[in-house]
Design a protein around this motif. Structure first.
Motif, PDB file in Angstrom:
ATOM      1  N   SER A  77      -6.470  -1.177   9.893  1.00 50.26           N
ATOM      2  CA  SER A  77      -7.440  -0.205  10.629  1.00 50.26           C
ATOM      3  C   SER A  77      -6.927   0.851  11.163  1.00 50.26           C
ATOM      4  O   SER A  77      -7.481   1.783  11.301  1.00 50.26           O
ATOM      5  CB  SER A  77      -8.350  -1.130  11.627  1.00 50.26           C
ATOM      6  N   ASP A  78      -5.598   0.742  11.066  1.00 53.12           N
ATOM      7  CA  ASP A  78      -4.809   1.699  11.645  1.00 53.12           C
ATOM      8  C   ASP A  78      -5.339   2.985  10.822  1.00 53.12           C
ATOM      9  O   ASP A  78      -5.333   4.298  11.151  1.00 53.12           O
ATOM     10  CB  ASP A  78      -3.371   1.794  11.529  1.00 53.12           C
ATOM     11  N   CYS A 143     -12.013  -0.593  22.923  1.00 48.01           N
ATOM     12  CA  CYS A 143     -11.291  -1.777  22.284  1.00 48.01           C
ATOM     13  C   CYS A 143     -11.898  -2.881  23.152  1.00 48.01           C
ATOM     14  O   CYS A 143     -11.715  -3.102  24.227  1.00 48.01           O
ATOM     15  CB  CYS A 143      -9.805  -1.507  22.393  1.00 48.01           C
ATOM     16  N   ALA A 174     -10.723  -5.841  16.811  1.00 51.85           N
ATOM     17  CA  ALA A 174      -9.751  -6.488  15.925  1.00 51.85           C
ATOM     18  C   ALA A 174      -9.642  -7.982  16.401  1.00 51.85           C
ATOM     19  O   ALA A 174      -9.169  -8.743  15.352  1.00 51.85           O
ATOM     20  CB  ALA A 174      -8.414  -5.989  16.356  1.00 51.85           C
ATOM     21  N   THR A 199     -10.613  -6.169  11.191  1.00 49.02           N
ATOM     22  CA  THR A 199      -9.320  -6.132  10.511  1.00 49.02           C
ATOM     23  C   THR A 199      -9.289  -7.906   9.774  1.00 49.02           C
ATOM     24  O   THR A 199      -9.549  -8.638  10.589  1.00 49.02           O
ATOM     25  CB  THR A 199      -8.048  -5.832  11.447  1.00 49.02           C
ATOM     26  N   SER A 201      -6.108  -8.678  10.014  1.00 46.48           N
ATOM     27  CA  SER A 201      -4.595  -8.905  10.461  1.00 46.48           C
ATOM     28  C   SER A 201      -4.514  -9.912  11.347  1.00 46.48           C
ATOM     29  O   SER A 201      -3.293 -10.440  11.706  1.00 46.48           O
ATOM     30  CB  SER A 201      -4.014  -7.609  10.820  1.00 46.48           C
ATOM     31  N   LYS A 202      -5.590 -10.292  12.148  1.00 47.06           N
ATOM     32  CA  LYS A 202      -5.548 -11.294  13.601  1.00 47.06           C
ATOM     33  C   LYS A 202      -6.006 -12.787  12.830  1.00 47.06           C
ATOM     34  O   LYS A 202      -5.372 -13.498  12.358  1.00 47.06           O
ATOM     35  CB  LYS A 202      -6.050 -10.767  14.637  1.00 47.06           C
ATOM     36  N   ARG A 210      -2.505  -5.710   4.702  1.00 51.62           N
ATOM     37  CA  ARG A 210      -2.984  -4.417   5.246  1.00 51.62           C
ATOM     38  C   ARG A 210      -4.525  -4.248   4.636  1.00 51.62           C
ATOM     39  O   ARG A 210      -4.536  -3.326   3.969  1.00 51.62           O
ATOM     40  CB  ARG A 210      -2.110  -3.373   5.006  1.00 51.62           C
ATOM     41  N   LEU A 211      -5.342  -5.003   5.523  1.00 54.02           N
ATOM     42  CA  LEU A 211      -6.757  -4.666   5.202  1.00 54.02           C
ATOM     43  C   LEU A 211      -7.577  -4.539   6.425  1.00 54.02           C
ATOM     44  O   LEU A 211      -7.833  -5.456   7.348  1.00 54.02           O
ATOM     45  CB  LEU A 211      -7.468  -5.862   4.486  1.00 54.02           C
TER      46      LEU A 211
HETATM   47  C1  LIG Z   1      -3.687  -5.517  15.845  1.00 62.21           C
HETATM   48  C2  LIG Z   1      -4.841  -4.537  16.055  1.00 62.21           C
HETATM   49  C3  LIG Z   1      -5.313  -3.762  15.129  1.00 62.21           C
HETATM   50  C4  LIG Z   1      -5.186  -4.216  13.766  1.00 62.21           C
HETATM   51  O1  LIG Z   1      -4.757  -3.065  12.851  1.00 62.21           O
HETATM   52  P1  LIG Z   1      -4.226  -3.213  11.339  1.00 62.21           P
HETATM   53  O2  LIG Z   1      -4.109  -1.733  11.053  1.00 62.21           O
HETATM   54  O3  LIG Z   1      -5.775  -3.713  10.842  1.00 62.21           O
HETATM   55  O4  LIG Z   1      -3.350  -4.273  11.440  1.00 62.21           O
HETATM   56  C5  LIG Z   1      -6.470  -3.045  15.541  1.00 62.21           C
HETATM   57  N1  LIG Z   1      -6.659  -2.580  16.699  1.00 62.21           N
HETATM   58  C6  LIG Z   1      -6.317  -3.291  17.865  1.00 62.21           C
HETATM   59  C7  LIG Z   1      -6.625  -3.274  19.066  1.00 62.21           C
HETATM   60  C8  LIG Z   1      -5.023  -4.214  17.401  1.00 62.21           C
HETATM   61  O5  LIG Z   1      -4.724  -4.938  18.391  1.00 62.21           O
END
Ligand SMILES: *Cc1c(COP(=O)(O)O)cnc(C)c1O
Length: 344
Positions: A77-78, A143, A174, A199, A201-202, A210-211
Motif C-alpha cells: 500500500s506504500d 488511518c 491495513a 493490504t 501484509s498484515k 508486497r501487495l
Molecule cells: C503496515 C501498514 C501498511 C502496509 O503497508 P504495505 O506497504 O502494504 O506493507 C499500510 N498502512 C498502515 C497504517 C500500516 O500500518
C-alpha cells in the motif's frame, strides 16, 4: 462530485506507457510471443507478468464484493499512497494527516515536496471532526484502525467527514481484518472522494510479497492505473497472492487466534504493575504506557524480544507497541515483562 476536478490537470490528457503485454489483448489464440524482447527459453519467469493483474483482481473482487474496475493493486500500500499523492497534489496543495499515525503519509508527502497539515487526534485518539472540517485540504489520510494507537474510528464519524469534506479522503484499513468496526469499503459507491487502502501484509500474512490494494470509484482507479509503473506487481507476487487468497479457512482461524492472543496479552498487561495504561485495540498490536519506555524496551531486547518503542512519537510518550505473535512468542514477551518487574 466529478473526480476530474481533483486530478492534476496534466494527467487528464496523459497517455500512459503502453507495454507489450497491455497492447496485445487476444492472448487466447496466440502462441508465439515475439513482442516484448523476452528471452524465449522457458524458466518459470522468462515472461513479463500481467500488467493489469486480471486474475488477482477477479479473486479480490469476489472476496471484497467490489468490481475489478474498482481495484488498484500496488507494490504494497506504500506504493498506492505515493501514487495517490502524485495523482492529486500540485506543489501548492496541502495534505492533512491526523497524528499520531502511520509515518508513511508524511514521508510520501515530503518525497513529493507537498506541504503537510497536522490535526492531532483527541486525547483518547479519536477524530477531531470539527477541526478536520474547519481546515479542509486536497487530501486527507485517516488511518483506521490507527497505527500506532490501535483503535478504529467509528464508521459514522468517517462517513460524516466523507459527506462534508471537499477533498479526497483516504481511509487506510491495513488492520481492518482484526477490527470490530466494519470496513468503509461499501461506501465507495456512495462517495466518489473516498479511497480505501488495504493490504495483504498484515492479517493475510504476506508482508514479504508486497501487495497493497486501493479501492475507489472507477474513475480514480483508472487514473491511478494510468500513472503506475507498468509491471508494478510482479508475477511471483500475483501467483502467491492468488494461492493465499484461496486459504480462507486458514486465514479466518489465524485471525481468530491472534484476536484471542491479543485479549490475553491485554489482560496480562493490565495486571502488570509497571504498565500504567493499555490502549483499546482493533488491530494485531497493543499500545501500552509505562513509566520508562526506553528502559523497558532495552530490557526486552536484551531478553531477545523486540517491540517498538513509540516513546518519541508526540502523544505516545512512554509508550511501547507490541505486535501479537504466536502464543509461544507472546509467552516469551510476558515472561520478559515479569522479569523486568522483578528487577525493579
Ligand atoms: C503496515 C501498514 C501498511 C502496509 O503497508 P504495505 O506497504 O502494504 O506493507 C499500510 N498502512 C498502515 C497504517 C500500516 O500500518
Amino acid at each position: 462530485m466529478n473526480i476530474e476536478k481533483f486530478i492534476r490537470p496534466h494527467f487528464l490528457k496523459f497517455r500512459p506507457y503502453s507495454s507489450a503485454r497491455s497492447e496485445f489483448k487476444g492472448e487466447g489464440q496466440a502462441k508465439i510471443f515475439l513482442d516484448a524482447n523476452e528471452n524465449p527459453f522457458e524458466t518459470a519467469y522468462n515472461r513479463y507478468p500481467d500488467p493489469l493483474q486480471k486474475s488477482l483482481k477477479a479473486a479480490l473482487s469476489d472476496i471484497k464484493g467490489v468490481s475489478s474496475e474498482q481495484i488498484f493493486l500496488g507494490n504494497g500500500s506504500d506504493e498506492a499512497i505515493d501514487l495517490i499523492i502524485r495523482l492529486f497534489c500540485e506543489p501548492q496543495d496541502v495534505i492533512t494527516i491526523l497524528p499520531p499515525t502511520y509515518g508513511m503519509y508524511q514521508v510520501a508527502a515530503e518525497t513529493s515536496n507537498i506541504a503537510l497539515q497536522q490535526i492531532p487526534l483527541t486525547e483518547d485518539f479519536q477524530l477531531d471532526v470539527p477541526a478536520i472540517l474547519a481546515k479542509p485540504t486536497k487530501l486527507l489520510f485517516i488511518c483506521s484502525p490507527n497505527n500506532p494507537t490501535g483503535n478504529a474510528m467509528p464508521l459514522d464519524q468517517v462517513e460524516s467527514i466523507l459527506q462534508q469534506y471537499p477533498g479526497i479522503v483516504v481511509v487506510d484499513e491495513a488492520y481492518i481484518d482484526f477490527s470490530s468496526v466494519p470496513s468503509c469499503l461499501s461506501l465507495i459507491d456512495t462517495y466518489p472522494n473516498l479511497i480505501v487502502l488495504q493490504t495483504l501484509s498484515k492479517a493475510w500474512g504476506m508482508a514479504n510479497i508486497r501487495l497493497g490494494m486501493a479501492f475507489a470509484n472507477v474513475q480514480t482507479i483508472h487514473f491511478l492505473s494510468a500513472i503506475k509503473p507498468p509491471y508494478n506487481v510482479n508475477g511471483v507476487t500475483q501467483n502467491i497472492a492468488l494461492e493465499r487468497l484461496r486459504e480462507t479457512a486458514r486465514f479466518k482461524a489465524e485471525v481468530a487466534l491472534l484476536l484471542a492472543e491479543r485479549d490475553r496479552i491485554c489482560t496480562q498487561l493490565e495486571y502488570a504493575a509497571v504498565v500504567q495504561k493499555v490502549y483499546p485495540s482493533d488491530a494485531n498490536f497493543l499500545l501500552f504506557k509505562v513509566e520508562d519506555a526506553v528502559a523497558l524496551h532495552s530490557f526486552l531486547v536484551h531478553h531477545q524480544v523486540v517491540v517498538r518503542n513509540r516513546h518519541t512519537v508526540h502523544m505516545c510518550e512512554g509508550c511501547i507497541r507490541v505486535t501479537v505473535g504466536t502464543s509461544e512468542e507472546n509467552d516469551a514477551f510476558l515472561s520478559a515483562l515479569q522479569a523486568y518487574e522483578a528487577s525493579k
